[in-house]
Write an enzyme that holds these catalytic residues in place. Structure first.
Site, mmCIF file in Angstrom:
data_model
loop_
_atom_site.group_PDB
_atom_site.id
_atom_site.type_symbol
_atom_site.label_atom_id
_atom_site.label_comp_id
_atom_site.label_asym_id
_atom_site.label_seq_id
_atom_site.Cartn_x
_atom_site.Cartn_y
_atom_site.Cartn_z
ATOM 1 N N CYS A 91 40.995 41.942 44.970
ATOM 2 C CA CYS A 91 39.531 42.048 44.951
ATOM 3 C C CYS A 91 38.855 41.059 45.901
ATOM 4 C CB CYS A 91 39.000 41.824 43.532
ATOM 5 S SG CYS A 91 39.627 42.990 42.314
ATOM 6 N N HIS A 361 32.420 48.516 42.214
ATOM 7 C CA HIS A 361 33.318 47.503 42.790
ATOM 8 C C HIS A 361 34.356 48.182 43.687
ATOM 9 C CE1 HIS A 361 36.017 44.217 43.255
ATOM 10 N NE2 HIS A 361 36.664 44.304 42.102
ATOM 11 N N CYS A 391 36.777 36.977 41.231
ATOM 12 C CA CYS A 391 38.166 36.878 40.789
ATOM 13 C C CYS A 391 38.979 37.967 41.473
ATOM 14 C CB CYS A 391 38.258 37.012 39.269
ATOM 15 S SG CYS A 391 37.629 38.572 38.620
#
Length: 405
Positions: A91, A361, A391
């Protein structure tokens, strides 16, 4: 070491990450990214033959996204002489790509670099750190389970209730809707076109207007069901979780409504050295003050934004009070809730235009998207400094502090 200037940032709208309904799902990821690259170069009148490196993040550089998508997208944009490198940092990929690009400029190796990221979550090939981990020796050292189960574990241990995470999620939706209706994202969004030139998408597609905490309270927590699913030939997700937390009774609080949305998207950031910018008439919007990259427990793989932010602050000689706005990726509601609790940050300064719960996301692109969102809002409010962090799987977290110019 020389300063690194941010000249501009842009992104695509975020499309639903579903092959049957997403407005971007039929577009090749190279084409999605190349349209953002071309747009940001055009609006800044960049000499594309002077773009020395394109460094972009992709959280799953496999299948349709394989083959150094940074270079392929640059070629699709017509940038023959731009080197390309793709970064896989889960990510955190696009923020790490920006960190790497900044390092190239600060050390004097390059003068003009484009960073960013891309992710087509609608593609069938999706990474799963838990199920893809076939290294049994590593499994014994780190019995990594589903990130959703980890999110529920952290919420349990930190004392965040179901009502806490649902209230945060509802607020994210409300803030995103306000930002969209007020046109706050329009400065950075690049409308994406189909191959025939028609418009594919010009506005974020994921938000759910009208979402309330009361409506979210009716949803069933999804990760409790994961406990009985097979993780490999020998264990279920629940059995692996109990290896790490044998005595913890997990309170399952997360569901689709308070977790990040699955979307497609791409983003780009223009970085330049001061000397090059001045010589070529490029006006900087901000400078990069400091950055950090940390790693910690892969079992608690959502916790590292806190130490990452602290490291970036310490590197810059700043405190939390010196930061005007924060962007902390909403992978799950517990992530920004924990960040605010441990860092002493008020919600009025964090994710003020909503976050991934409402907007989605797109794994490898999110960091660069958040950087652009942060810059736009600092300018709109005439504030000075902002910090972005997120994160990433494996217990990773990059951070970056920027300052308006």
């Amino acid at each position: 070491m020389q300063e690194v200037w941010i000249i501009d940032a842009a992104r695509s709208p975020r499309g639903l990450g579903r092959p049957d309904k997403g407005s971007l799902a039929h577009i090749h990821p190279q084409r999605l990214l190349s349209q953002v690259l071309a747009a940001i170069a055009e609006r800044n009148q960049l000499r594309t033959d002077a773009i020395e490196h394109v460094i972009v993040g992709c959280g799953n550089p496999a299948g349709t996204q394989r083959g150094d998508i940074a270079r392929m997208a640059a070629l699709d944009a017509g940038w023959l002489h731009s080197s390309g490198t793709t970064v896989d940092h889960f990510c955190g990929s696009s923020l790490m790509a920006t960190l790497f690009g900044a390092n190239c400029i600060s050390t004097g190796m390059h003068d003009l670099v484009i960073t960013g990221g891309v992710e087509m979550m609608s593609l069938p090939e999706k990474p799963n750190l838990a199920t893809d981990q076939h290294n049994l020796q590593l499994r014994e050292k780190h019995p990594i389970t589903s990130v959703g189960i980890s999110a529920d574990v952290i919420a349990t241990e930190e004392g965040f209730s179901r009502s806490d995470v649902d209230a945060f999620a509802a607020r994210s939706q409300q803030r995103a809707l306000q930002a969209i209706d007020s046109g706050y994202f329009e400065k950075s969004i690049v409308p994406i076109k189909n191959d025939d030139g028609s418009l594919a998408l010009a506005r974020d597609e994921y938000p759910r207007p009208g979402t309330t905490a009361e409506a979210l309270a009716e949803l069933k927590p999804v990760f409790a069901d994961f406990l009985d699913y097979p993780m490999d030939d020998n264990h279920t997700f629940g059995e692996v979780a109990r290896m790490t937390w044998p005595d913890l009774e997990i309170d399952h609080v997360h569901h689709a409504g308070n977790s990040s949305g699955i979307v497609d998207g791409a983003a780009a950031v223009v970085l330049a050295s001061p000397e090059y910018a001045r010589a070529n008439g490029l006006k900087p919007r901000a400078r990069i003050v400091s950055s950090a990259s940390v790693a910690g427990s892969p079992e608690y793989n959502l916790n590292e934004p806190v130490p990452s932010a602290r490291k970036a602050l310490a590197s810059a000689g700043l405190t939390v009070d010196d930061i005007d706005l924060f962007e902390v990726n909403e992978a799950f509601a517990v992530v920004p809730l924990r960040f605010m609790k441990l860092m002493g940050v008020d919600h009025d300064k964090l994710n003020v235009n909503g976050g991934a719960i409402a907007l989605g996301h797109p794994i490898g692109a999110t960091g660069a998207i958040l950087l652009g969102t942060l810059l736009d809002e600092l300018e709109r409010r005439e504030l000075k400094r902002g910090l972005v962090t997120l994160c990433a799987a494996g217990g990773l977290a990059p951070s970056m502090i920027i300052e308006r110019m």
